[in-house]
Design a protein around this motif. Structure first.
Motif: not given
Ligand code: SAM
Length: 273
Positions: A248, A252, A256, A263-264, A266-267
């Protein structure tokens, strides 16, 4: 660099309204030893109008390498050279890049700023952010165009387009980004028939079915707004990377970097899948 360092001037010319030629640009063009221009017939007309009698030398994509060597010799002999294009700012979807790339560092390069269609357009249309991407002329092939729209999906994306291809390009936007994708079109900027339109891609296509579509055009596809649509797009991409066993965290980082997603976000989406 010293005062004796040879000097190249990159000079902007008008994109339509001749009164947009700056006093500094005219003065510079009168005082250099040589003007490198794209098409001497096009430039001669403009320059004559302002009493600029400097010698012209053609510089375009087919002879730029050879001309660059010739210009470097002249510059080293203390000759002053200015580069102009047919209209607007050289090197912005216009010849000049080879010259600048090759001479940068050896020669003092000064830009005399002025008209530029992309900047003129951006200053007169409604926008919510400072950020934008400029794609120059789009590729003509439909799926390559779609790749450009995908690459800049989170940025307002400006591009130059010909009136003959605009509808086809707008149809492609409609197909790839949906009927409500927002676009803006600037036509004949700074000229008598200047026109600027903004709306959904469907509205703009309909508008041009009954209105004149001639002259010079700059267009912008607005960044995608719809977060639901964006989420489903990210989820699709995450799923693909998960099938390739990416962790994961890497997913991300990859998404990104490639698409500008947070990023956050997507994570979190990746963790939930
Ligand atoms: N270097 C120029 C500049 O600074 O904008 C652009 C040169 S590029 C070869 C020419 C394209 O710029 C045209 O095909 C059109 O898409 C756009 N363009 C130039 N003048 C324009 C104008 N007055 N209104 C709208 N678009 C213009």
């Amino acid at each position: 660099m010293t005062n004796d360092t040879p000097q190249l001037y990159i000079v902007a010319t008008p994109i339509g309204n001749r009164a947009d030629f700056s006093a500094r640009a005219i003065e510079t063009l009168k005082n250099v030893d040589l003007i490198a221009c794209e098409d001497s017939r096009t430039s001669a007309n403009l320059l004559e109008n302002y009493g600029i009698k400097t010698k012209l030398s053609s510089y375009h994509k087919f002879n730029e390498k050879q001309r660059t060597n010739e210009f470097l010799k002249l510059l080293k002999d203390n000759k002053k050279i200015a580069l102009i294009s047919d209209a607007g700012t050289p090197c912005i979807s216009d010849p000049g890049r080879v010259l600048v790339n090759e001479l940068f560092g050896d020669v003092k390069i000064t830009s005399i700023p002025g008209a530029c269609a992309v900047i003129t357009f951006l200053s007169m249309i409604p926008r919510n952010t400072e950020e934008f991407a400029f794609a120059g002329f789009l590729p003509r092939v439909k799926n390559q165009q779609a790749k450009v729209f995908e690459k800049f999906i989170n940025l307002d994306t400006v591009f130059y387009e010909s009136p003959n291809r605009l509808i086809e390009t707008l149809e492609n936007i409609k197909e790839t980004r949906g009927e409500q994708a927002k676009v803006a079109v600037g036509r004949e900027l700074t000229k008598v028939f200047e026109e600027v339109k903004a709306g959904s891609v469907t509205e703009i296509i309909d508008y041009y079915k009954t209105h004149t579509l001639k002259g010079e055009i700059v267009c912008m596809l607005y960044a995608r707004e719809n977060t639901e649509e964006q989420d489903s797009d990210i989820i699709e991409k995450i799923k693909k990377l998960k099938t390739l066993n990416y962790p994961d965290k890497d997913i991300s980082a990859i998404l990104s970097t490639l698409y500008g997603y947070k990023k956050n976000k997507v994570y979190k989406l990746a963790l939930d899948l």
